[in-house]
Design an enzyme around this catalytic site. Structure first.
Site, PDB file in Angstrom:
ATOM      1  N   HIS A  43       0.825  -1.206   0.000  1.00 30.93           N
ATOM      2  CA  HIS A  43       0.000   0.000   0.000  1.00 30.93           C
ATOM      3  C   HIS A  43       0.864   1.263   0.000  1.00 30.93           C
ATOM      4  CE1 HIS A  43      -3.007  -2.973   1.050  1.00 30.93           C
ATOM      5  NE2 HIS A  43      -3.970  -2.058   0.931  1.00 30.93           N
ATOM      6  N   HIS A  59       2.003  -4.207   8.866  1.00 29.74           N
ATOM      7  CA  HIS A  59       3.382  -4.000   8.428  1.00 29.74           C
ATOM      8  C   HIS A  59       4.201  -3.371   9.554  1.00 29.74           C
ATOM      9  CE1 HIS A  59       2.427  -4.937   4.240  1.00 29.74           C
ATOM     10  NE2 HIS A  59       1.366  -4.167   4.363  1.00 29.74           N
TER      11      HIS A  59
END
Length: 288
Positions: free
Chosen positions: A202, A244
């Protein structure tokens, strides 16, 4: 006669010293270990000799001492480095800081977390940076575009998105780094091949798209600032959701900028874009 008797006694004494039990008193030791073992077995008697028939095949004293001196070798994973290098210490320290900071920033991992009430907001924000969302949006805009310049920009953006998805998926498959929290990827993550943590897909996509739009669209200053803030929040949202690490987000931003530079280098002209559109819509006619 007395002289002959003394000579006979000396001869008998020599014969006595030549017997087996007196050989070790007047003869040097033999170097062969097999002879010593054979002599010892004879002195021990026939019963003991038959009980240990492999005594003739013993190793030499030098080899046995060498084996006793060599310590057993342990596997590398069981050994501890008592004097690690400075590079190893620095890397381990940075990795520990990264994991600790990423876990502290995971405030939207669950609904019961400290920021669990706004978890849906960050989930929606992360969805705006998903690869499937941008590919579908680009295709819709491409079908509605009537200008050659707009189609050229949209085709190059579509190729940039495909390049970003394939590159990030390949690096993730190679590194196979797990996220800071044990979470199962969603359906859209499997479709976009965004399964592992490093690098953040992303963040890479948001950085590439924002840089692409800033370079090829005429936008007002507030919109340009809003676009940069959006890209940063998209990458940060994945860290807040526990998907993440912080370093994954940073490397994702860097990889997205690299993708933008690569697309700018191999920019397709308007004619090439029209050819691709014709092939994609099955209306390409190579012959007049």
């Amino acid at each position: 006669m007395p002289y002959n008797q003394s000579r006979a006694r000396a001869r008998d004494r020599g014969n006595v010293l030549g017997r087996l039990e007196f050989l070790s008193l007047h003869q040097p030791l033999r170097n062969s270990s097999n002879d010593n073992n054979r002599g010892a077995s004879r002195r021990a008697g026939p019963g003991k000799y038959h009980q240990n028939p492999q005594s003739d095949h013993q190793q030499e004293p030098g080899e046995g001492a060498k084996e006793r001196k060599e310590p057993p070798r342990l596997p590398e994973e069981d050994c501890m480095q008592l004097n690690p290098s400075f590079k190893g210490i620095a890397m381990n320290s940075l990795l520990a800081i990264d994991i600790h900071l990423s876990k502290r920033l995971g405030v939207c991992v669950h609904t019961s977390s400290s920021w669990g009430s706004v978890r849906s907001v960050f989930t929606l924000l992360a969805l705006t940076g998903h690869g499937i969302t941008w590919i579908c949006g680009t295709l819709v805009c491409l079908t509605r575009s009537n200008t050659l310049a707009g189609q050229e920009v949209l085709v190059n953006l579509l190729l940039a998105l495909i390049l970003d998805i394939l590159t990030v998926a390949g690096v993730q498959k190679l590194v196979r780094r797990k996220g800071p929290w044990e979470m199962t990827p969603g359906f859209l993550d499997y479709v976009a091949m965004d399964v592992y943590s490093f690098p953040a897909a992303h963040a890479s996509r948001a950085a590439m798209v924002s840089k692409f739009l800033l370079s090829h669209l005429v936008l007002a200053v507030p919109l340009r600032i809003l676009l940069v803030v959006w890209a940063f929040l998209v990458g940060l949202s994945r860290v807040l959701l526990g998907r993440h690490h912080v370093t994954d987000m940073a490397c994702g931003f860097a990889l997205g900028l690299l993708h933008f530079s690569l697309v700018e280098t191999v920019w397709l002209s308007s004619n090439a874009c029209q050819t691709l559109i014709s092939i994609g819509t099955l209306s390409w006619s190579p012959f007049p």
